[in-house]
Design a protein around this motif. Structure first.
Motif, PDB file in Angstrom:
ATOM      1  N   SER A 167       0.833  -1.208   0.000  1.00  0.00           N
ATOM      2  CA  SER A 167       0.000   0.000   0.000  1.00  0.00           C
ATOM      3  C   SER A 167       0.870   1.261   0.000  1.00  0.00           C
ATOM      4  O   SER A 167       0.455   2.290  -0.497  1.00  0.00           O
TER       5      SER A 167
ATOM      6  N   PHE B  24      -4.200   1.558  -6.264  1.00  0.00           N
ATOM      7  CA  PHE B  24      -4.652   2.315  -5.085  1.00  0.00           C
ATOM      8  C   PHE B  24      -3.998   3.691  -4.995  1.00  0.00           C
ATOM      9  O   PHE B  24      -4.376   4.505  -4.171  1.00  0.00           O
ATOM     10  N   HIS B  25      -3.004   3.920  -5.826  1.00  0.00           N
ATOM     11  CA  HIS B  25      -2.374   5.241  -5.858  1.00  0.00           C
ATOM     12  C   HIS B  25      -2.900   6.082  -7.017  1.00  0.00           C
ATOM     13  O   HIS B  25      -2.501   7.220  -7.180  1.00  0.00           O
ATOM     14  N   VAL B  28      -9.455   7.681  -8.140  1.00  0.00           N
ATOM     15  CA  VAL B  28     -10.561   6.737  -8.315  1.00  0.00           C
ATOM     16  C   VAL B  28     -11.266   6.947  -9.663  1.00  0.00           C
ATOM     17  O   VAL B  28     -11.768   5.985 -10.256  1.00  0.00           O
ATOM     18  N   TRP B  31     -10.261   4.610 -12.340  1.00  0.00           N
ATOM     19  CA  TRP B  31     -10.499   3.179 -12.154  1.00  0.00           C
ATOM     20  C   TRP B  31     -11.607   2.676 -13.084  1.00  0.00           C
ATOM     21  O   TRP B  31     -12.578   3.383 -13.356  1.00  0.00           O
ATOM     22  N   GLU B  57      -9.094  -1.847   4.806  1.00  0.00           N
ATOM     23  CA  GLU B  57      -9.411  -0.442   4.567  1.00  0.00           C
ATOM     24  C   GLU B  57      -8.523   0.524   5.355  1.00  0.00           C
ATOM     25  O   GLU B  57      -8.391   1.685   4.991  1.00  0.00           O
ATOM     26  N   PHE B  60      -5.646   2.330   3.294  1.00  0.00           N
ATOM     27  CA  PHE B  60      -5.902   3.193   2.133  1.00  0.00           C
ATOM     28  C   PHE B  60      -6.688   4.421   2.560  1.00  0.00           C
ATOM     29  O   PHE B  60      -7.212   4.468   3.673  1.00  0.00           O
ATOM     30  N   GLU B  61      -6.763   5.380   1.634  1.00  0.00           N
ATOM     31  CA  GLU B  61      -7.587   6.557   1.919  1.00  0.00           C
ATOM     32  C   GLU B  61      -9.015   6.098   2.182  1.00  0.00           C
ATOM     33  O   GLU B  61      -9.457   5.094   1.625  1.00  0.00           O
ATOM     34  N   LYS B  64     -11.617   4.060  -0.207  1.00  0.00           N
ATOM     35  CA  LYS B  64     -10.996   3.543  -1.428  1.00  0.00           C
ATOM     36  C   LYS B  64     -11.139   2.028  -1.542  1.00  0.00           C
ATOM     37  O   LYS B  64     -11.372   1.498  -2.631  1.00  0.00           O
ATOM     38  N   TRP B  65     -10.990   1.338  -0.424  1.00  0.00           N
ATOM     39  CA  TRP B  65     -11.104  -0.121  -0.453  1.00  0.00           C
ATOM     40  C   TRP B  65     -12.526  -0.519  -0.844  1.00  0.00           C
ATOM     41  O   TRP B  65     -12.735  -1.408  -1.684  1.00  0.00           O
ATOM     42  N   GLN B  67     -14.638   1.198  -2.543  1.00  0.00           N
ATOM     43  CA  GLN B  67     -14.863   1.524  -3.960  1.00  0.00           C
ATOM     44  C   GLN B  67     -14.207   0.492  -4.871  1.00  0.00           C
ATOM     45  O   GLN B  67     -14.739   0.153  -5.926  1.00  0.00           O
ATOM     46  N   PHE B  68     -13.062   0.003  -4.438  1.00  0.00           N
ATOM     47  CA  PHE B  68     -12.376  -1.028  -5.228  1.00  0.00           C
ATOM     48  C   PHE B  68     -13.253  -2.279  -5.326  1.00  0.00           C
ATOM     49  O   PHE B  68     -13.451  -2.827  -6.418  1.00  0.00           O
TER      50      PHE B  68
END
Lengths: 186, 119
Positions: A167, B24-25, B28, B31, B57, B60-61, B64-65, B67-68
């Motif tokens: 991450s 993840f960087h 969004v 994506w 989660e 990550f921001e 974000k998790w 949303q992934f």
């Protein structure tokens, strides 16, 4: 972040008998909290009261101008009673230790067990466990990415750290993940 | 004058293929379901092996998790259901997502083959 000097101090503290008085700084190293956190724990209105301490005389006594001392036995008892089992707290500690991609390059202290496997980060070990493991397991210093290439005693813990590593550093993390995937498929 | 950096879809895909965790960087709004599927290959490997008290989660921001997962499953409801139990049996979650993706893939393929639908 754990320092080599602190680890050496912990080793010395481990050898002391329980009735030896410790200064606030020594107690803070033993508990692995900051000195100011320990000072706050002594306040009468502290949300998280700290270990029993002595101020100028008998155990448990207090006097504002007297020197504060802690006894190792009291610190151990407090640690056992307040053993941190909160995984969110542990995750926060890991997050602080590896806050940025640059932190991943800093060597950290890891345990290597008698089977030669990596058995976790020393920073995450409770002091009680620390004393149990000291003398049996070795402490080795690795950047996290290098530690992840070693054989781990607990694959779940290895993957927890791989997630954190990836991450923060996606390129290196992806390479490492691919490498471990190949090893598993072999 | 500086032009804003705007990589093409192919460039973004190449980047995620080279470093799946890099998704993840990315913002969004870059994506896609296709990118999430590329990243899933590595993400699932690690997720299937983490302990039950693991919280993906946290790394990550915010959001974000979730949303992934939503993009990966192409369903907010399924993603929420899969992500909601605590502690989570991660090997089962990974297996459920894999099953969902396989059934979605099969149903997408049958929709693309008109001869099957008239049989």
């Amino acid at each position: 972040m754990v320092k080599i000097a602190d680890l050496e101090a912990l080793e010395l503290l481990a050898r002391l008998p329980d009735d030896v008085p410790l200064t606030v700084s020594e107690a803070a190293i033993f508990l692995r909290v900051s000195k100011s956190a320990l000072d706050k724990m002594r306040r009468p209105d502290a949300a998280n009261p700290g270990p029993v301490y002595s101020q100028g005389g008998a155990k448990g006594s207090s006097g504002s101008n007297q020197k504060v001392v802690y006894f190792k036995g009291d610190l151990k008892a407090w640690l056992v009673a307040n053993r941190c089992s909160d995984t969110l707290e542990a995750a926060k500690r890991r997050g602080q230790l590896f806050a940025t991609a640059a932190d991943l390059l800093d060597p950290e202290a890891f345990w290597r067990n008698t089977a030669g496997e990596i058995a976790g980060l020393v920073e995450e070990t409770s002091v009680v466990q620390f004393f149990e493991q000291l003398g049996q397991w070795e402490i080795e210093w690795f950047a996290l990415g290098d530690a992840l290439k070693e054989q781990w005693a607990d694959q779940g813990e290895q993957m927890r750290y791989l997630w954190l590593f990836s991450s923060k550093s996606p390129e290196s993390g992806s390479l490492l993940t691919e490498q471990l995937m190949r090893q598993v498929n072999q | 004058m500086n032009t804003p950096f705007a990589p093409s879809r192919d460039e973004i895909r190449a980047r995620v293929e080279a470093a799946p965790w890099g998704i993840f960087h990315l913002p969004v709004d870059c994506w896609t379901n296709e990118l999430a599927l590329v990243a899933w290959r590595q993400v699932r490997f690690v997720l299937a092996r983490v302990p039950s008290d693991f919280s993906p989660e946290l790394y990550f921001e915010t959001g974000k998790w979730e949303q992934f997962l939503e993009l990966l499953c192409e369903s907010a409801i399924i993603a929420t259901l899969l992500n909601s139990s605590n502690p989570r049996n991660w090997p089962s979650v990974v297996s459920a997502i894999d099953d969902h993706l396989a059934s979605k893939d099969a149903s997408d393929k049958s929709e693309q083959l008109p001869y099957f639908s008239v049989l």
